[in-house]
Write an enzyme that holds these catalytic residues in place. Structure first.
Site, PDB file in Angstrom:
ATOM      1  N   LYS A  10       0.852  -1.188   0.000  1.00 55.98           N
ATOM      2  CA  LYS A  10       0.000   0.000   0.000  1.00 55.98           C
ATOM      3  C   LYS A  10       0.884   1.232   0.000  1.00 55.98           C
ATOM      4  O   LYS A  10       1.856   1.321   0.768  1.00 55.98           O
ATOM      5  CB  LYS A  10      -0.894   0.016   1.248  1.00 55.98           C
ATOM      6  CG  LYS A  10      -2.139   0.887   1.109  1.00 55.98           C
ATOM      7  CD  LYS A  10      -3.184   0.227   0.249  1.00 55.98           C
ATOM      8  CE  LYS A  10      -4.551   0.882   0.424  1.00 55.98           C
ATOM      9  NZ  LYS A  10      -5.589   0.242  -0.426  1.00 55.98           N
ATOM     10  N   THR A  55      -4.536  -5.167   0.610  1.00 59.35           N
ATOM     11  CA  THR A  55      -3.826  -3.893   0.777  1.00 59.35           C
ATOM     12  C   THR A  55      -4.570  -2.971   1.733  1.00 59.35           C
ATOM     13  O   THR A  55      -3.960  -2.121   2.387  1.00 59.35           O
ATOM     14  CB  THR A  55      -3.606  -3.194  -0.569  1.00 59.35           C
ATOM     15  OG1 THR A  55      -4.850  -2.824  -1.139  1.00 59.35           O
ATOM     16  CG2 THR A  55      -2.833  -4.090  -1.524  1.00 59.35           C
ATOM     17  N   HIS A 245      19.315  26.608 -11.881  1.00 56.35           N
ATOM     18  CA  HIS A 245      20.087  27.581 -12.647  1.00 56.35           C
ATOM     19  C   HIS A 245      19.472  28.980 -12.567  1.00 56.35           C
ATOM     20  O   HIS A 245      18.250  29.132 -12.509  1.00 56.35           O
ATOM     21  CB  HIS A 245      20.182  27.153 -14.107  1.00 56.35           C
ATOM     22  CG  HIS A 245      21.039  25.949 -14.334  1.00 56.35           C
ATOM     23  ND1 HIS A 245      22.383  25.937 -14.043  1.00 56.35           N
ATOM     24  CD2 HIS A 245      20.741  24.716 -14.809  1.00 56.35           C
ATOM     25  CE1 HIS A 245      22.881  24.752 -14.341  1.00 56.35           C
ATOM     26  NE2 HIS A 245      21.908  23.994 -14.799  1.00 56.35           N
TER      27      HIS A 245
END
Length: 280
Positions: A10, A55, A245
């Protein structure tokens, strides 16, 4: 055809724990991923679910263990959670737990920390990874994901390979920023996981901020060295740092110079610098 590997579990099980110690509260908001390996192959190959834990049950155990352990650090909580699955289901051979923490920082007023009010800290998500095999040792690492920091000078990039493909000019004065993913593996138990994690981050930042950077690579190696020297309970530290950047803007069309004062922020494409520093 053979099934050569399988696991399931899960993910993104979100849980907020509040630990009450009188008027003072501690909060810990986690997103947990729990993955199981074991005697589950027939679920894949023969439509046989007789040994497979649903699950939803895996998610419920996260919440039960959270209720029973409101005051544990994320590191200790993940260890207890992993062991609960092994203790409950003999068909499980190994468990992997990954935790990402949403940080809430305590508010202070007139220099006094408030007992139960917090503000969301958006810089970085603390992480924990626990792996354990039945009958074997438990391994664990902590870290931080998307932890951003920068300095506006004392950074350079010079004496690199130059050929017909090179366009970037050398500099000994540039803005240096990154959004770091870092993990450190524990070889011993510290007196306090939260305090030791904070010391590791403080050490990394101090090296970055207070020393000249010949490159991101140079800084990362020295940051890793310092973290290992400061915390004997870790065996190695891995850092992945994508550059953030900042491109110097050309303002000559407006009759203005630009001595490292105005930039265009961009993070695509970015340099990706990675290293692991370990004890010898």
């Amino acid at each position: 055809m053979p099934l050569i590997k399988n696991r399931y579990g899960k993910g993104r099980v979100r849980v907020m724990r509040i630990h009450r110690d009188g008027d003072r509260h501690e909060v810990s908001q986690l997103s947990i991923k729990a993955m199981l390996e074991g005697d589950f192959a027939r679920t894949f190959t023969h439509a046989d679910n007789s040994s497979t834990v649903s699950t939803d049950t895996i998610k419920n155990i996260v919440n039960v263990v959270a209720r029973e352990n409101t005051g544990l650090s994320p590191e200790d909580f993940c260890q207890v959670l992993a062991q609960r699955y092994l203790d409950t289901y003999p068909q499980i051979s190994s468990v992997s737990i990954t935790s990402h923490e949403t940080k809430w920082s305590r508010l202070s007023f007139d220099g006094k920390p408030h007992p139960h009010s917090f503000v969301l800290d958006g810089n970085g998500r603390p992480t924990v990874e626990v792996a354990v095999k039945r009958g074997g040792p438990m391994t664990m690492s902590s870290g931080v994901d998307n932890f951003a920091f920068m300095k506006s000078t004392q950074s350079g990039w010079e004496n690199y390979v130059k050929d017909r493909y090179t366009t970037i000019p050398p500099t000994n004065d540039r803005l240096c920023a990154t959004s770091m993913v870092a993990t450190w593996r524990w070889s011993g138990r510290p007196a306090s996981y939260p305090a030791t994690n904070a010391r590791i981050l403080a050490t990394l930042l101090q090296v970055f901020a207070t020393t000249y950077s010949w490159s991101v690579q140079d800084s990362l190696y020295r940051m890793g060295e310092a973290a290992l020297a400061a915390v004997p309970e870790i065996s190695d530290i891995s850092m992945a740092c994508p550059n953030m950047h900042f491109i110097l803007m050309n303002l000559s069309a407006f009759g203005l110079d630009n001595d490292n004062q105005v930039f265009l922020p961009t993070d695509e494409p970015h340099g990706q610098i990675e290293c692991t520093v370990a004890r010898g």
